[in-house]
Each structure stands twice: as C-alpha cells, then as structure tokens.
Design an enzyme around this catalytic site. Structure first.
Site, short mmCIF file in Angstrom:
data_model
loop_
_atom_site.label_atom_id
_atom_site.label_comp_id
_atom_site.label_asym_id
_atom_site.label_seq_id
_atom_site.Cartn_x
_atom_site.Cartn_y
_atom_site.Cartn_z
N GLU A 104 -2.99 10.64 22.07
CA GLU A 104 -3.32 10.61 21.50
C GLU A 104 -4.43 9.18 22.11
O GLU A 104 -5.40 8.78 21.57
CB GLU A 104 -3.49 10.87 19.80
N ALA A 117 4.21 15.38 9.30
CA ALA A 117 3.80 14.92 7.34
C ALA A 117 3.17 15.82 6.66
O ALA A 117 3.95 15.53 5.88
CB ALA A 117 1.80 14.23 8.07
N MET A 132 9.15 16.06 13.71
CA MET A 132 8.22 14.65 12.16
C MET A 132 7.08 14.37 12.40
O MET A 132 6.26 14.45 13.00
CB MET A 132 8.79 13.59 12.68
N GLU A 144 6.11 9.22 32.25
CA GLU A 144 7.23 10.57 31.61
C GLU A 144 8.39 10.85 32.43
O GLU A 144 8.43 10.67 33.78
CB GLU A 144 5.65 11.79 31.16
N ALA A 197 0.78 -1.17 -0.20
CA ALA A 197 0.28 -0.07 0.26
C ALA A 197 0.99 1.79 -0.40
O ALA A 197 1.76 1.51 0.81
CB ALA A 197 -0.93 0.10 1.38
N HIS A 204 -19.24 35.18 13.53
CA HIS A 204 -19.96 34.80 14.39
C HIS A 204 -20.99 34.35 14.39
O HIS A 204 -21.50 34.69 14.05
CB HIS A 204 -20.29 36.55 15.53
N GLY A 253 11.37 7.56 5.34
CA GLY A 253 10.04 7.74 7.25
C GLY A 253 11.42 7.56 8.67
O GLY A 253 12.16 7.17 8.09
N VAL A 268 2.80 13.80 21.64
CA VAL A 268 1.46 13.62 21.10
C VAL A 268 1.18 12.29 20.19
O VAL A 268 0.11 11.68 21.17
CB VAL A 268 1.95 14.25 19.77
N THR A 315 3.85 5.43 6.45
CA THR A 315 2.98 5.98 7.85
C THR A 315 2.37 6.45 8.02
O THR A 315 1.28 5.68 8.85
CB THR A 315 4.52 5.82 9.41
#
Length: 466
Positions: free
Chosen positions: A187, A320, A318, A203, A37, A444, A144, A183, A41
C-alpha cells in the site's frame, strides 16, 4: 479513588468500540490512552492516513496517465507532497475529533496517560499532571501493536523507516526498497510508486500478500509490475545500512548468494507485533505466548478472571475491524449476552489499485485439507461498468463445496472490491450456496455483477457474459 465497571486500556478501533458498547449497555466506563489523540494506530498512523495518501496519489496517477483518454487535458502537472501530507493530517484530525465526540456522547471518561496494573482491579495512570489510580471491576487490554523488524534491519526513522515515518516524508524518493511484500508495504509502496518513486520489493516468501489466495497475489503482482515495481522473491534480508544520503540493503537470494540493493529509503514492513510494554502484566500474572500475545480463551478472557484482551494484542489477524468485533463481543459478554465471532469470516483487504479482498478459505487451504470444491470466476473487463470507468483489470473467484454448493471462500481483485467483499461476508454468514448468490438480482451496470457471474460459473458454467 474513582470506581468503574469497565476500564479499557487503549483507544484504537478495539478499545474505543469496546468502551462505547460497554457504556451503551449501562456500564460506567473509562478509557485510558497514553497519547494525546484517541484512535490508536489505525486512525493516527495506519488505516486512515494511508488511505488518504492512497487516494491522493491515485488521483495524481490518473491525471498523469488516464485523464487524456477521458478527454481531460492538463499541463504542468506536478506533485505537491507537502499538501498531500497536510490533507492526510486534516483527515486524521477530523476522524480523531469524531472519536472525541463519541466518547462525550456515550459518557465514557477518557483519561490520558500510561496505564499499568497495580493489581487485577487497580490501574495506575502516569500522565503529564502526575500519577493517579482508578479501580475497575473488569479490565480490557486493547493496547494494539507496533511495527516489527528483525535483527539487522532496525529502523533509524530517518532513512530506514517504518510505516509511521513513511506517512510523513518530506520528499518523493527517487528509489525506495520495501522489505516485505505484505499489505502495508504494498500500500505505501503504491503511494510513492504512483508519484514516481522506483519501488523494489524484497520478499522472503515466493509471492506477495502470501496469506491471501495465491491467484490474487499473482494478479496484483502483474499490475504493480506494469507500474514499475520490481520484485525479488525468496530473498532473506541480512542487513540494512544508512549510508548518509541513502540506504544499502544486503540480502541472500534463493541460491544463498549475497546481493545488495541501494536506494534513498528502506521501508521495513515485515508485519507488526503486540504492544504490551509498560502494562505490568507480570504484576498480576497474565500469560503471554512466544510471540508476546496475551493468551485468552474463546471469550477473550485472560487467565486472570476479570481481565480481557482484544485486537492486535491477542492471536488472529491484525485488522481494525477484527478488533472492533472483539471489543463489541467482550462488552456484550460482560452484560450477560451470548455474542460470537466467526473468525473465518473476517475479510481481508489490500487497498492498492485495483483493490484486493478475500474472505473464507483460500484455494490453497482447501487443497491442503483435502476438501473437494468447485471454482467459479469472472473477469472484471467483461463488465459494462468496468469498461465505462476504465477499471478493466481483475476478477472475482468463488470457491464452493463440491457436494453442498455452500460458499467456502470468495476472493476478488478489481475496482471497489474492498466494498464488494461485504456481499460475500453476508452470504457466508448465512451459509449461502453459490446458487443462492447466482439467483440474487444485481443492479446493472455495477462491479457487483461480477460476483453474480462468478457464482453462476461456480454452479456449472452458467455465466452469461463470459
């Protein structure tokens, strides 16, 4: 042997955009992709599938917690994770098919297989049907990145997983540990947290999303804590073990005391690293740095004069969209044009809910540089649009030069800030002042009015609605 003007290795957002732009500019172009495909990533196991799951989980969360307030009653609400994953896969398939169409439309030759250098103009492609070689006047490396991990936390792809496996789970875990408060971890943590998973974040730093403005990290942390996230800062993970039916994570806390955590799964999310395996960079002497990134000049040219590199495989964020900009720039440079990228104005986005977005300098960067600035901010809850939708949480923060009023940074958390940040990017590309932004008419009621109000605040406490 087939001859091309431009050969692009890798079909992610950097590679396929570079190939399309090169073809538009009249170059005979080939695109090499080792997987079946196209899309890399981002389209297959990154940006697109994660957003599909984020949207599905957000709908479930709202149905479970917010619909009643809107006068919508439901009963027997349940999660069908299998259907969520199926829908995600369909979204990916549609998106990838779109890239296939664009390749045909622009007459880009797509060759599937692992591309590697024979010499600086010759690429060998090892495919299912055997090996072949092609030649290119210019070669663009766009291979990538892949998930990173440190010793002791090696993924087994069963219980100790990366973002790739997190997109294909067969069950909603009761508990999940996320190593890394960046991130990707937040997510994917949001996806499962909304579905009922107890999320624990470990962390190393003292804040989440540490590369973004600190105010945004603090605000997002408040929201996620309300949703049940548990945060453990200044924790250095030593070891992650698969216990058979779960995981055990050993870490050192801020006092260097050993502590352990247990859960069903551990998502290792400590960033990504450049992927150049199998390319044969050593055969033509291409230089890489200590992080494994391909070294380039300000035109993204490597030390081999006809070879360029773009996206996650070179220095910089990094992202897209950063890769796509670089792909376009390289194609246009080859055509004799003079494009440029202002890397300071590449926006960053976290697709949690509320979303977080930022562009330009953070307050911490300006303070460290000793630059004099002024700040304006505006709370989302003061907007009529936010009250109507129930998305009350968040704010817009604008940083401007104290003397010239030029906008130096814009940071926001709230509904649809991933889209709103584009307004800030446009303004800063044209070196607008806070006054310029404040005098623009904003429809508005909209969330974008918060940008105008924050700009008014930055120009001298002129905000009308706060």
């Amino acid at each position: 042997m087939d001859q091309y003007d431009v050969v692009v290795i890798g079909s992610g957002p950097g590679g396929y955009v570079c190939a399309i732009r090169a073809a538009q500019l009249g170059f005979k172009t080939a695109l090499i992709e080792k997987y079946a495909a196209l899309g890399g990533t981002c389209l297959n196991v990154g940006c697109i599938p994660s957003k599909a799951l984020l949207d599905s989980s957000e709908l479930y969360f709202n149905a479970a917690h917010n619909f009643e307030e809107h006068g919508i009653g439901l009963k027997d609400l349940k999660v069908n994770l299998e259907q969520m994953i199926k829908r995600k896969s369909e979204v990916v398939e549609q998106t990838v098919s779109g890239i296939d169409f664009l390749m045909k439309k622009n007459k880009v030759d797509v060759i599937h297989g692992l591309g590697s250098f024979v010499d600086k103009n010759t690429i060998k492609i090892a495919g299912d049907d055997g090996d072949k070689e092609i030649k290119g006047k210019y070669i663009v490396i766009a291979t990538g990145s892949k998930p990173n991990y440190f010793p002791g936390m090696e993924p087994d792809k069963k219980r100790i997983i990366t973002s790739t496996e997190a997109l294909e789970l067969k069950e909603v875990p009761k508990k999940m540990i996320i190593v890394g408060g960046g991130v990707i971890g937040l997510e994917l943590g949001s996806v499962y947290g909304r579905l009922g998973t107890e999320i624990t974040v470990l962390e190393f730093m003292d804040t989440i999303i540490p590369t973004m403005d600190r105010t945004m990290g603090k605000e997002l942390q408040k929201v996620l804590k309300k949703e049940g996230f548990k945060f453990n800062f200044n924790h250095k993970v030593q070891k992650v073990e698969n216990t058979g039916k779960g995981v055990k994570v050993t870490a050192l806390d801020k006092k260097d005391k050993e502590v352990t955590f247990e859960a069903d799964y551990c998502l290792v999310s400590v960033g990504r690293k450049p992927y150049t395996e199998g390319l044969g960079l050593d055969k033509i002497g291409i230089k890489t740095d200590k992080q494994g990134r391909v070294e380039t000049d300000d035109q993204l040219r490597t030390n081999v004069d006809n070879v360029f590199a773009i996206g996650d495989v070179v220095k910089g964020a990094m992202l897209a969209h950063k890769a796509s900009e670089e792909g376009t720039m390289v194609a246009e440079i080859l055509a004799g044009q003079k494009p440029h990228i202002n890397y300071r104005l590449i926006p960053s986005v976290v697709y949690t809910w509320p979303e977080v977005a930022g562009v330009g300098y953070t307050q911490e960067e300006l303070e460290k540089a000793g630059r004099e600035f002024k700040t304006g901010s505006f709370p989302m809850r003061a907007l009529g649009r936010a009250r109507a939708s129930g998305d009350l949480y968040g704010q817009v923060k604008i940083l401007a030069d104290k003397e010239t009023d030029e906008i130096l940074g814009v940071h926001m958390i709230g509904a649809r800030t991933a889209d709103l940040i584009a307004e800030a990017v446009v303004a800063m590309e044209y070196r607008a002042s806070a006054e310029d932004l404040a005098r623009m008419s904003h429809a508005h009621p909209t969330y974008a009015e918060a940008v105008k109000e924050a700009a008014l605040d930055a120009t001298g406490n002129r905000s009308i609605h706060s």
